[in-house]
Design a protein around this motif. Structure first.
Motif, PDB file in Angstrom:
ATOM      1  N   UNK A 105       0.866  -1.374   0.043  1.00 55.21           N
ATOM      2  CA  UNK A 105       0.306  -0.225  -0.343  1.00 55.21           C
ATOM      3  C   UNK A 105       0.690   1.129  -0.217  1.00 55.21           C
ATOM      4  N   UNK A 106       2.077   0.939   0.312  1.00 55.29           N
ATOM      5  CA  UNK A 106       3.171   1.374   0.369  1.00 55.29           C
ATOM      6  C   UNK A 106       4.312   1.622  -0.012  1.00 55.29           C
ATOM      7  N   UNK A 107       5.430   2.104  -0.157  1.00 54.83           N
ATOM      8  CA  UNK A 107       7.037   1.789  -0.810  1.00 54.83           C
ATOM      9  C   UNK A 107       7.095   0.774  -0.004  1.00 54.83           C
ATOM     10  N   UNK A 108       8.195   0.603  -0.747  1.00 53.03           N
ATOM     11  CA  UNK A 108       8.851  -0.848   0.287  1.00 53.03           C
ATOM     12  C   UNK A 108       9.561  -0.930   1.594  1.00 53.03           C
ATOM     13  N   UNK A 109       9.797   0.481   1.403  1.00 50.11           N
ATOM     14  CA  UNK A 109      10.643   1.234   2.684  1.00 50.11           C
ATOM     15  C   UNK A 109       9.178   0.977   3.712  1.00 50.11           C
ATOM     16  N   UNK A 110       8.567   1.645   3.822  1.00 44.77           N
ATOM     17  CA  UNK A 110       7.419   2.398   4.619  1.00 44.77           C
ATOM     18  C   UNK A 110       7.165   1.225   4.864  1.00 44.77           C
ATOM     19  N   UNK A 111       6.703   0.291   3.835  1.00 38.02           N
ATOM     20  CA  UNK A 111       6.340  -1.280   4.331  1.00 38.02           C
ATOM     21  C   UNK A 111       7.184  -2.151   5.557  1.00 38.02           C
ATOM     22  N   UNK A 112       8.494  -1.804   5.015  1.00 35.90           N
ATOM     23  CA  UNK A 112       9.266  -2.842   5.802  1.00 35.90           C
ATOM     24  C   UNK A 112       9.112  -2.216   7.351  1.00 35.90           C
ATOM     25  N   UNK A 113       9.490  -0.960   7.410  1.00 37.30           N
ATOM     26  CA  UNK A 113       9.336  -0.274   8.227  1.00 37.30           C
ATOM     27  C   UNK A 113       7.883  -0.391   9.493  1.00 37.30           C
ATOM     28  N   UNK A 114       6.864  -0.530   8.504  1.00 47.22           N
ATOM     29  CA  UNK A 114       5.631  -1.101   9.594  1.00 47.22           C
ATOM     30  C   UNK A 114       5.995  -2.164   9.666  1.00 47.22           C
ATOM     31  N   UNK A 115       6.197  -3.518   9.178  1.00 43.12           N
ATOM     32  CA  UNK A 115       6.891  -4.812   9.535  1.00 43.12           C
ATOM     33  C   UNK A 115       7.344  -5.024  10.959  1.00 43.12           C
ATOM     34  N   UNK A 116       8.628  -3.910  10.720  1.00 39.41           N
ATOM     35  CA  UNK A 116       9.405  -4.676  11.981  1.00 39.41           C
ATOM     36  C   UNK A 116       8.559  -3.795  12.998  1.00 39.41           C
ATOM     37  N   UNK A 117       8.146  -2.501  12.678  1.00 35.10           N
ATOM     38  CA  UNK A 117       7.241  -2.475  14.487  1.00 35.10           C
ATOM     39  C   UNK A 117       5.923  -4.190  14.616  1.00 35.10           C
ATOM     40  N   UNK A 118       5.845  -3.976  13.314  1.00 38.65           N
ATOM     41  CA  UNK A 118       4.506  -4.724  13.641  1.00 38.65           C
ATOM     42  C   UNK A 118       4.996  -5.740  14.923  1.00 38.65           C
ATOM     43  N   UNK A 119       6.405  -6.198  14.126  1.00 36.41           N
ATOM     44  CA  UNK A 119       6.660  -7.514  14.561  1.00 36.41           C
ATOM     45  C   UNK A 119       7.422  -7.216  16.466  1.00 36.41           C
ATOM     46  N   UNK A 120       7.789  -6.543  16.608  1.00 32.52           N
ATOM     47  CA  UNK A 120       8.058  -6.035  17.512  1.00 32.52           C
ATOM     48  C   UNK A 120       7.369  -5.674  18.915  1.00 32.52           C
ATOM     49  N   UNK A 121       6.078  -4.561  18.295  1.00 34.85           N
ATOM     50  CA  UNK A 121       5.046  -4.762  19.030  1.00 34.85           C
ATOM     51  C   UNK A 121       4.627  -5.810  19.467  1.00 34.85           C
ATOM     52  N   UNK A 122       4.292  -6.849  18.787  1.00 29.63           N
ATOM     53  CA  UNK A 122       3.971  -8.428  19.048  1.00 29.63           C
ATOM     54  C   UNK A 122       4.686  -8.232  19.929  1.00 29.63           C
ATOM     55  N   UNK A 123       5.786  -8.941  19.449  1.00 26.93           N
ATOM     56  CA  UNK A 123       6.407  -8.964  20.693  1.00 26.93           C
ATOM     57  C   UNK A 123       6.243  -8.432  21.944  1.00 26.93           C
ATOM     58  N   UNK A 124       5.891  -7.007  22.164  1.00 25.97           N
ATOM     59  CA  UNK A 124       5.695  -6.695  23.408  1.00 25.97           C
ATOM     60  C   UNK A 124       4.380  -6.863  24.001  1.00 25.97           C
TER      61      UNK A 124
END
Length: 195
Positions: free
Chosen positions: A150-169
């Motif tokens: 839905x966004x650039x690959x960079x924004x999507x990658x940053x979103x994925x990183x935030x999602x994974x680490x947020x899921x850890x929390x």
């Protein structure tokens, strides 16, 4: 930068990694390591003169191990969706069996304003490495029609990183490995669904 350690220094580093995952930089002391490794604090100082030296070494080793793990995923799996599933499955296993309930760089990132600069630099480097790797995976998956970005690959990658680490929390907060799996499954599902 590769770090070569003696067997005893390696043992100290591995216990430090566990302590970092449990409580972050300020959540342990050399006394805690001494108790776990059964050596005096002076012996720990022989291997690692300061706590900053020790934690920086641990983070450098963590980055090396992460890069090796990500490269192995790329080598053995040609399917970008399978790569993302394997990446999140690795963390789900670590959370479920307690071997590494949270990424130490996520713990340290929360403490960035309060940790030594040399450690902060390594932590930022870890997130840059991970994001760059994910950009490649997402672009490959998008080119094959597996992912609908839905966004650039960079924004999507940053979103994925935030999602994974947020899921850890979330998993830590709810004491539920299932919380991690549910969130990451939904995150991957979002990537595979056309808008």
């Amino acid at each position: 930068m590769s770090v070569e350690l003696s067997p005893r220094a390696t043992e100290i580093a591995e216990h430090t990694k566990q302590l970092l995952a449990a409580g972050g930089y300020n959540g342990f002391s050399y006394a805690d390591i001494s108790e776990r490794v059964h050596i005096g604090k002076a012996s720990i100082h022989h291997h690692f003169p300061s706590k900053a030296d020790l934690v920086q070494t641990v983070v450098i080793r963590h980055r090396e191990q992460a890069r090796e793990g990500l490269a192995a995923l790329d080598q053995y799996l040609d399917d970008p969706l399978a790569v993302l599933n394997a990446y999140t499955a690795h963390w789900a296993k670590c959370i479920n069996d307690g071997t590494q309930p949270i990424c130490i760089c996520a713990m340290l990132a929360a403490e960035l304003p309060m940790i030594p600069q040399e450690i902060a630099t390594e932590v930022r480097g870890h997130f840059e490495d991970l994001t760059a790797w994910l950009v490649t995976v997402l672009e490959k998956g998008a080119s094959r029609g597996q992912f609908h970005l839905r966004d650039s690959a960079l924004i999507e990658a940053q979103t994925f990183v935030a999602m994974v680490h947020g899921a850890m929390l979330s998993a830590r907060a709810t004491n539920s490995a299932q919380a991690f799996e549910s969130v990451t499954r939904a995150g991957i599902g979002r990537l595979t669904t056309a808008s």
